[in-house]
Every structure is written in structure tokens, then in C-alpha cells.
Enzyme design. Sequence first.
Site, mmCIF file in Angstrom:
data_model
loop_
_atom_site.group_PDB
_atom_site.id
_atom_site.type_symbol
_atom_site.label_atom_id
_atom_site.label_comp_id
_atom_site.label_asym_id
_atom_site.label_seq_id
_atom_site.Cartn_x
_atom_site.Cartn_y
_atom_site.Cartn_z
ATOM 1 N NE ARG A 1 7.434 2.000 -0.941
ATOM 2 C CZ ARG A 1 7.330 2.725 -2.054
ATOM 3 N NH1 ARG A 1 8.344 3.456 -2.460
ATOM 4 N NH2 ARG A 1 6.212 2.729 -2.753
ATOM 5 C CB ALA B 1 -0.942 -0.005 1.206
ATOM 6 C CB ALA B 2 4.111 2.232 1.363
ATOM 7 N N PRO B 3 3.125 4.420 -0.950
ATOM 8 C CG PRO B 3 3.478 6.501 -1.970
ATOM 9 C CD PRO B 3 3.553 5.016 -2.229
ATOM 10 N N GLY B 4 0.443 5.021 -0.403
ATOM 11 C CA GLY B 4 -0.958 5.192 -0.048
ATOM 12 C C GLY B 4 -1.848 5.831 -1.095
ATOM 13 N N GLY B 5 -1.358 5.949 -2.331
ATOM 14 C CA GLY B 5 -2.210 6.538 -3.380
ATOM 15 C C GLY B 5 -3.501 5.752 -3.529
ATOM 16 C CE LYS B 6 -2.290 2.131 -7.994
ATOM 17 N NZ LYS B 6 -0.902 2.536 -7.878
ATOM 18 C CG ASP C 1 -0.285 -0.731 -7.021
ATOM 19 O OD1 ASP C 1 -0.268 -0.971 -8.232
ATOM 20 O OD2 ASP C 1 0.152 0.330 -6.535
ATOM 21 C CB CYS D 1 3.449 1.373 -12.804
ATOM 22 S SG CYS D 1 4.802 1.262 -11.634
HETATM 23 N N1 SAM Z 1 -0.049 0.979 -3.889
HETATM 24 C C1 SAM Z 1 0.931 2.013 -3.659
HETATM 25 C C2 SAM Z 1 0.313 3.347 -3.963
HETATM 26 O O1 SAM Z 1 -0.637 3.421 -4.722
HETATM 27 O O2 SAM Z 1 0.786 4.363 -3.410
HETATM 28 C C3 SAM Z 1 2.188 1.766 -4.446
HETATM 29 C C4 SAM Z 1 2.773 0.427 -4.175
HETATM 30 S S1 SAM Z 1 4.327 0.134 -4.916
HETATM 31 C C5 SAM Z 1 3.916 -0.124 -6.551
HETATM 32 C C6 SAM Z 1 4.727 -1.445 -4.338
HETATM 33 C C7 SAM Z 1 4.933 -1.550 -2.862
HETATM 34 O O3 SAM Z 1 5.099 -2.927 -2.559
HETATM 35 C C8 SAM Z 1 6.162 -0.852 -2.323
HETATM 36 O O4 SAM Z 1 5.773 0.115 -1.384
HETATM 37 C C9 SAM Z 1 6.970 -1.968 -1.640
HETATM 38 O O5 SAM Z 1 7.548 -1.547 -0.425
HETATM 39 C C10 SAM Z 1 5.901 -3.010 -1.419
HETATM 40 N N2 SAM Z 1 6.372 -4.398 -1.329
HETATM 41 C C11 SAM Z 1 7.414 -5.001 -1.951
HETATM 42 N N3 SAM Z 1 7.470 -6.288 -1.632
HETATM 43 C C12 SAM Z 1 6.432 -6.529 -0.796
HETATM 44 C C13 SAM Z 1 5.970 -7.673 -0.092
HETATM 45 N N4 SAM Z 1 6.565 -8.840 -0.222
HETATM 46 N N5 SAM Z 1 4.890 -7.548 0.698
HETATM 47 C C14 SAM Z 1 4.259 -6.362 0.834
HETATM 48 N N6 SAM Z 1 4.665 -5.239 0.205
HETATM 49 C C15 SAM Z 1 5.738 -5.329 -0.603
#
Ligand code: SAM
Length: 478
Positions: free
Chosen positions: A138, A110-115, A178, A231
Amino acid sequence: MELPQSFEERMARWLGAEYPDFRQALEAESVHGLRANRLKVTPEALAARLPFSLEPVPWAPDGFVYGQGERPSRHPYYFAGLYYLQEPSAMLPATLLDVRPGERVLDLCAAPGGKATQLAAALGGRGLLVVNDVHPKRIKALVHNLEVHGVKNAVVTNDYPAHLARVFPAFFDKVLVDAPCSGEGMFRKDPALINEWSLELVTWCIQQQKGLLRHAATMLKPGGRLVYSTCTFNPEENEAIIEWFLRRHPEFELVEVPRQPGWESGRPDWVDGGRPELARCIRLWPHRVRGEGHFVAVLQKRGDAETAVDAARAQRTGPPPHLGKQALEVTPPDPWMAEAVARFEARHFTRPVLTGNERTLVRFGRRLFLMPPNLPDLSAVRLVRPGWLIGDVKKDRYRPSSALALALSVDDVQPERCVHLPSDADEVMAYLRGEPLARTLLPGWNLVTVDGYPLGWLRQLPGRQKNLYPDAWRIKKI
Ligand code: SAM
């Protein structure tokens, strides 16, 4: 824009005659967007008040494209959480998750939380939003965004999906994955990603994506909806992941989503043995839509799917080692804490904002939260926020939080305790810099608003005023 040779060769091979258009689009300016936060304002009211050239995003009812050179990140409404800055294509996955108020929703990465903020708005303050990210740093941005947006029904975790799957088998109506990806669709927006790209990164992401989807499937209820998004452009992280997933999970099917102009179909022909249904996936290309590159697959779990098997699988899969220090325990508050909260409410609010709802007051370390109802035992997950942070307790005193202030509506607060500032007043920026305001206030806690939208607290002590806008959120003097 200089791109890795292997990226260019791969894309040229897949896109063929379309490649020159794609390549040219990557040289154009990236598209900037913002999304109204319906928890606080309607998109219409926001558009009427903001001094920017806003044009609607066709696939996101609350989204707008704003003009090049405009700076919505400096407008006071941004600090009041009236909108999130999000490029238009990134608004599609949460839109297609089709969240309804009252549902249980998981945002697994979820980070940084857009969705996550978009999902919270779709829930309208009802139901439950569990937001997770594995990255401890994050998580801070995620928590900040949820607090500024006034989200009251979210639980934030910082754990491995394998751990969550043991606690939440067949629990959620909707799950968003995501996924971490190689970010090819963001090269134009964030050129730093170009240097981070490599074929090894693609391979690493594929492993992550498979694990995430496996655990997401376990946590989804039969009949529930799962959205997978990235993305990035390459099919290995997109259609091939969905093909792999559907082979392993026959209880899922790809949902056909009504198309909008510019949305392209998934490409089964780019995957060895790819089933024709992969065309139901959606690709947003920068040479076809006003947005960056995105991939979205909408999956539905059969209503009669065998949940016991999923739950058993979750139990069998050995969890990875814990992510460091075990979280604090969630406990009932001491009686005096509950009394102090009720006293604060009676003194400052016009209605029972804190005591008159279905959420439970809990203590988590020195902090007090209102926890959403009907949660499983969370003691086995690394918890960051067990609900809405309403304050902390220090030296036998309750102190309200900024997260409380930002989730209030101005009508919740007694009028004489509100300091209303117009958005063009210098005092707004002074408040956001952490400065006191040259005003006479009632002794105790006062809510500062911009045009009636809460920003935070000012505390009047004997002979001095204290600005409670959090240090970490303060803006610098420009
Ligand atoms: N959904 C977010 C938004 O809309 O702001 C963007 C998410 S970004 C594409 C992918 C995220 O997956 C990153 O913040 C990363 O830290 C996290 N991530 C990577 N591996 C992960 C895992 N095994 N479990 C949970 N989160 C993970």
C-alpha cells in the site's frame, strides 16, 4: 444488498427505531467526491475548469460531490494532481486535525494517501509531514499520490508505530490515526468489504487500534491534537476505543467540535461505563449526511503533560521485529552530484528551486532527495522517502524525477523548455501512455504541461525523443 446476519442484528439493536432508515440508505448509490489540491490550484479555479457537476462538501472547504456516472479519474487534471478522489465523509478527519502551515504532522496509517494529501495541502509546503503505513504494497500507492500531488515536505516510512515512537517522542504538533477498521461504513462504496467482515475482524481491529493510539499519544507534543477516525459503525472500534484510551491517558481530553447539520454525536450509551464526554465524538451516518459512514474523535493532549514519561515508555516498549530488509542509509551526496543538480537548475529553471531553500540535498541509494530540516536521526526506521525525490544518479549523470516535475510551478521552468498542451488535446493522453510527441524540442529535458500544470518530462536526444512518464503510472490505450 445482502449483509451478514450478525452485522444486521447488531446494528438493529444499537439503532432501534432508526434502523430502517439506515438500512435503506445502504441500498442507495454511494456518494462520490473529489478534493482540490491547494498546493496546485484553488477549489474555485478547479471548479470553474472541470466539466463536472460539482457541489461543495459542507465540512471540507476544498471538497466537492460530483455526479453519478461522471469520470474525473479520466480527466488530464487528475494526472496533473489537481485533485484527489475521496468520498465526502473521508474528508472530515483531516479537516478536524486543523493543521496550520509550518507544523509537524504525523499520519500514522496513511496509505493510500487520501488524508495525507489533504494534510499536505493544509501545510502549504511548510513544516513537516511524516506519513507511515505498515503495509509494504500500500506504500507504493501512497508514494505515488504524494508525488503526483507535488508534496515536497513529506518523509515516508514503512514501519511499526512502536519503532516510530522511539524516534519521535513528543515530536509532532498534530497526529492523525485513521485506523484500520472493519469498514462497515464503506459497504455501499466497496461491497467486497461485506464478505471480509466478521466478528473476528472486529476483534483484530480493536487490538490494532489500541496499539496505534498508544504510540500516537507518545509521539504527540504536549498541547498537540490527535484525531482518531474509522470508517466503521460499531461502538467497539469507536467510542469504546476512546473510552479505553482516556482511561489510560488522563493527559488527554475530548475536544468539543462545533457541529454541522447532519453530524451525529458519539454514543456513550453504547459503551459499558462510557463517560458522557464520548458524545463529543462525531458520527457521520449515510442516512443523515451526503457521504459514507465515518467516526471521528478529536483529542487534545494537556499542555503540561509529562513528556518524559511518554518518552521513557516508548523506550521500554520492546519494538516488534523489523519489517524485513533494513533500509538504505541516508548520506550526503558526492560533490559531483550536488554540482550536477546545481547545473541542471541553472540550465532549466528560472529560479533556485533546488538549491535555494532550507532543505538538505541527500543521497538514499541511487536517488537524490531534498530532506526537510530539523529531523531526528532516522537510521532506526524503515524509510521509504527521506523527503522530496528530485532525481537519481546513473552512470555519473543526474536525471530529474517525475516527482520533481509534478511539484514544479510552470513559472519555475524556462519558457522555451515547456511543452504546453491544452487539456482536450489528444497529445495529453498520448504523453500519459508513454508515447513521444510529434514536436521539435530543445535538446535535453523539457517539461510537459496540461493547461500549464506539469505532467512530466520529455527528453530530446540526438535523433529521438524519450518520454519519461513512469512506466507504472502510464495509462492504457482505451
Ligand atoms: N488514511 C488512509 C487514507 O486516507 O487514504 C487510509 C488508511 S486505512 C483506513 C488504514 C491503513 O492502516 C491501511 O493502509 C493499513 O495498511 C494501515 N495499517 C494497519 N495496521 C497498521 C499498523 N499497525 N501501523 C500502521 N499502519 C497500519
